[in-house]
Design a protein around this motif. Structure first.
Motif, PDB file in Angstrom:
ATOM      1  N   THR A  66      28.256   9.548 -30.249  1.00 34.08           N
ATOM      2  CA  THR A  66      26.816   9.852 -30.203  1.00 34.08           C
ATOM      3  C   THR A  66      26.059   8.987 -31.209  1.00 34.08           C
ATOM      4  O   THR A  66      24.969   8.497 -30.926  1.00 34.08           O
ATOM      5  N   TYR A  67      26.684   8.781 -32.375  1.00 39.38           N
ATOM      6  CA  TYR A  67      26.047   7.937 -33.395  1.00 39.38           C
ATOM      7  C   TYR A  67      25.768   6.548 -32.810  1.00 39.38           C
ATOM      8  O   TYR A  67      24.683   6.002 -32.957  1.00 39.38           O
TER       9      TYR A  67
ATOM     10  N   ARG B  61      19.251  18.964 -25.118  1.00 37.98           N
ATOM     11  CA  ARG B  61      20.646  19.158 -24.675  1.00 37.98           C
ATOM     12  C   ARG B  61      21.476  19.864 -25.746  1.00 37.98           C
ATOM     13  O   ARG B  61      22.232  20.789 -25.466  1.00 37.98           O
ATOM     14  N   TYR B  62      21.344  19.443 -26.967  1.00 34.94           N
ATOM     15  CA  TYR B  62      22.092  20.060 -28.073  1.00 34.94           C
ATOM     16  C   TYR B  62      21.143  20.845 -28.967  1.00 34.94           C
ATOM     17  O   TYR B  62      21.387  21.023 -30.161  1.00 34.94           O
TER      18      TYR B  62
ATOM     19  N   ASP C 202      28.819  18.859 -36.191  1.00 30.75           N
ATOM     20  CA  ASP C 202      28.140  18.246 -37.345  1.00 30.75           C
ATOM     21  C   ASP C 202      28.097  19.153 -38.574  1.00 30.75           C
ATOM     22  O   ASP C 202      28.166  18.665 -39.703  1.00 30.75           O
TER      23      ASP C 202
ATOM     24  N   GLN D  54      25.482   5.679 -29.680  1.00 32.22           N
ATOM     25  CA  GLN D  54      24.463   5.767 -28.621  1.00 32.22           C
ATOM     26  C   GLN D  54      23.055   5.873 -29.219  1.00 32.22           C
ATOM     27  O   GLN D  54      22.116   5.247 -28.739  1.00 32.22           O
TER      28      GLN D  54
ATOM     29  N   TYR E  12      23.785  16.084 -31.752  1.00 37.92           N
ATOM     30  CA  TYR E  12      25.039  16.377 -31.047  1.00 37.92           C
ATOM     31  C   TYR E  12      25.360  17.858 -31.271  1.00 37.92           C
ATOM     32  O   TYR E  12      24.584  18.585 -31.903  1.00 37.92           O
ATOM     33  N   ASP E  13      26.469  18.327 -30.787  1.00 37.98           N
ATOM     34  CA  ASP E  13      26.885  19.733 -30.926  1.00 37.98           C
ATOM     35  C   ASP E  13      26.870  20.120 -32.404  1.00 37.98           C
ATOM     36  O   ASP E  13      27.630  19.577 -33.211  1.00 37.98           O
ATOM     37  N   TYR E  14      26.001  21.066 -32.781  1.00 34.76           N
ATOM     38  CA  TYR E  14      25.851  21.385 -34.211  1.00 34.76           C
ATOM     39  C   TYR E  14      27.137  21.906 -34.818  1.00 34.76           C
ATOM     40  O   TYR E  14      27.387  21.744 -36.025  1.00 34.76           O
TER      41      TYR E  14
ATOM     42  N   ARG F  28      17.259  15.218 -23.060  1.00 30.44           N
ATOM     43  CA  ARG F  28      18.222  14.821 -24.116  1.00 30.44           C
ATOM     44  C   ARG F  28      17.868  15.489 -25.443  1.00 30.44           C
ATOM     45  O   ARG F  28      18.727  15.872 -26.214  1.00 30.44           O
TER      46      ARG F  28
ATOM     47  N   HIS G 108      29.430  12.504 -35.249  1.00 34.63           N
ATOM     48  CA  HIS G 108      30.146  12.271 -33.986  1.00 34.63           C
ATOM     49  C   HIS G 108      29.955  10.811 -33.608  1.00 34.63           C
ATOM     50  O   HIS G 108      28.868  10.396 -33.178  1.00 34.63           O
TER      51      HIS G 108
ATOM     52  N   THR H  93      24.401  12.057 -37.302  1.00 30.93           N
ATOM     53  CA  THR H  93      25.503  12.761 -36.666  1.00 30.93           C
ATOM     54  C   THR H  93      26.814  12.124 -37.088  1.00 30.93           C
ATOM     55  O   THR H  93      26.879  10.906 -37.246  1.00 30.93           O
TER      56      THR H  93
END
Ligand code: SF4
Length: 455
Positions: free
Chosen positions: A190-191, A277-278, A235, A193, A230-232, A274, A187, A185
């Motif tokens: 998120t990366y 989620r995305y 990305d 995490q 994460y939100d595609y 999780r 982001h 990702t």
């Protein structure tokens, strides 16, 4: 700047569906094979209307055919090791996963796996390795040299952790084709995490690896985001921006853009909540494939066996141009499956011939071509030839030649007529008399026993 995270966040705030006129304008521009710009990518990401979506898929397919013709290149991954010092939360190979029997292939086992894949008909392999300190440059150099010394595999690409320039230079010298690293990702929060510990937790080192690979002499690089982390929308836009950055900096777009979608993995520590989620739906994945095709028309859009047979067929109608087949994601899995666990579960377990049949039934041409890397049609030159629509002639000819070669070696039982008809159709589609004569001559030479012929 490789990607502008603030700009991406600003752009993806736009969620408005484009009107038909605007959509047609963007799709019309993309037919010029020059790609589209980030805000136009977002307009396409906003398309949800079924009629508009069909237009996006159809126009992406048209661009794919302009660039690579009907051919769909087939390859197989070869996992070398499942030892890894990283602890990516979504991966079965993560170091804290004590349940996983660890395995690293030795040189003899690498050759046995490659021979097994060659026996299936593959000529192009993608070696895959995690952050295994015992499977570094020396190991990878020995692996490719052994494969080329002891098998008829023609091109070997590499998906491996980021490295420094000198190490990458050695790998390039050893003969690897495409160097592939997925950012997972783009982001950053998120990366952070998802990659709490280990060398892979260094976001910038990963983001800048393609600069080092190109400095080290790799002409062709492969990128991608793990869709669903994460939100595609973020990305996908970042992946396109990354390729535009490579083009502006080095004159060559990403050679391949892969569309791996998150899959359950035994030993991963992501909750179901999780994981989803995305979550990216099948329709969104098809839209993503089309958007990569329209945005970076010269890139190979690569579909793995993470996806099932029916969705893979659909992705071929939306601009996908390369597919893995018969894949195992466990080291040693082709010869001695089940000794350890797969990195993730695959959804398409069919063999190469079934996948080839599918490609033919979709009115396309399965190809085992490995030519461009071996004749210097790489990097800038590859991007230049493809963006002028001048590559498809090579692709069509080489797909026909490699398919005939496969047919001469494989047991096709009752499928022979289907394959013969596909070849006949493909030959008729070659408009240039000179090229058709050349291909017919090569087909005759194949019948006479010659091998590894190409244009
Ligand atoms: S001719 Fe080049 S671009 Fe076409 S299939 Fe072969 S290697 Fe790929």
């Amino acid at each position: 700047m490789i990607i502008d995270e603030k700009e991406i966040l600003r752009l993806i705030e736009d969620r408005e569906e484009p009107e038909r006129e605007e959509l047609l304008a963007i799709l019309g521009k993309a037919q010029g094979l020059g790609g589209i710009v980030p805000h136009e990518v977002v307009r396409l990401l906003n398309v949800t209307e079924p009629e508009h979506l069909s237009l996006v898929y159809e126009r992406a397919d048209r661009v794919k055919r302009k660039v690579f013709g009907d051919r769909v290149v087939l390859f197989a991954p070869l996992y070398l090791s499942n030892h890894c010092v990283n602890s990516c939360r979504y991966c079965g190979f993560r170091s804290p996963n004590r349940e996983l029997p660890r395995r690293r292939l030795d040189e003899k086992e690498v050759v046995e796996e490659a021979r097994t894949l060659e026996g299936m008909g593959f000529k192009r392999l993608l070696l895959v390795v995690g952050e295994d300190p015992e499977a570094g440059v020396d190991y990878l150099v020995k692996a490719i040299r052994a494969i080329h010394r002891e098998t008829g595999i023609r091109i070997v690409h590499l998906n491996a952790p980021p490295m420094e320039v000198e190490a990458l230079r050695e790998l390039k010298r050893a003969g690897y084709g495409v160097f592939q690293v997925f950012q997972e990702t783009y982001h950053r929060p998120t990366y952070k995490q998802m990659h709490p510990k280990g060398p892979k937790s260094d976001y910038i080192r990963r983001l800048t690896v393609m600069d080092r690979a190109i400095e080290a002499g790799f002409d062709d690089v492969g990128i991608g985001a793990l869709l669903g982390l994460y939100d595609y929308r973020f990305d996908v836009l970042a992946t396109v921006m990354h390729s535009i950055y490579l083009f502006r900096s080095y004159g060559t777009h990403a050679h391949t853009i892969s569309i791996p979608r998150m899959r359950p993995a035994r030993g991963a520590v992501l909750t179901e909540q999780r994981l989803t989620r995305y979550g990216v739906t099948d329709q969104e994945l098809k839209k993503i494939a089309a958007i990569y095709r329209l945005s970076v028309p010269t890139a190979g859009v690569v579909v793995s066996t993470r996806e099932g047979a029916s969705l893979r067929r659909e992705l071929l109608k939306a601009g996908a141009s390369q597919m893995s087949a018969a894949s195992r994601t466990d080291p040693g899995g082709y010869r001695q499956g089940g000794k350890t666990l797969e990195q993730f579960s695959t959804d398409d377990k069919r063999g190469l011939v079934e996948v080839m049949l599918d490609v033919i039934e979709e009115g396309r041409l399965p190809s085992l071509c490995a030519t461009c890397y071996r004749v210097g049609r790489v990097g800038r030159r590859f991007t230049s030839i493809t963006s002028q629509g001048l590559m498809k002639g090579f692709c069509q000819a080489n797909a026909i030649i490699t398919l005939r070669e496969y047919m001469l070696e494989a047991e096709l039982d009752g499928l022979k007529e289907t394959f013969e008809n596909a070849l006949k159709r493909a030959l008729e589609e070659i408009k240039e008399e000179r090229v058709r004569e050349y291909v017919l001559k090569k087909l005759k030479e194949l019948e006479e026993g010659r091998r590894d012929l190409y244009l």
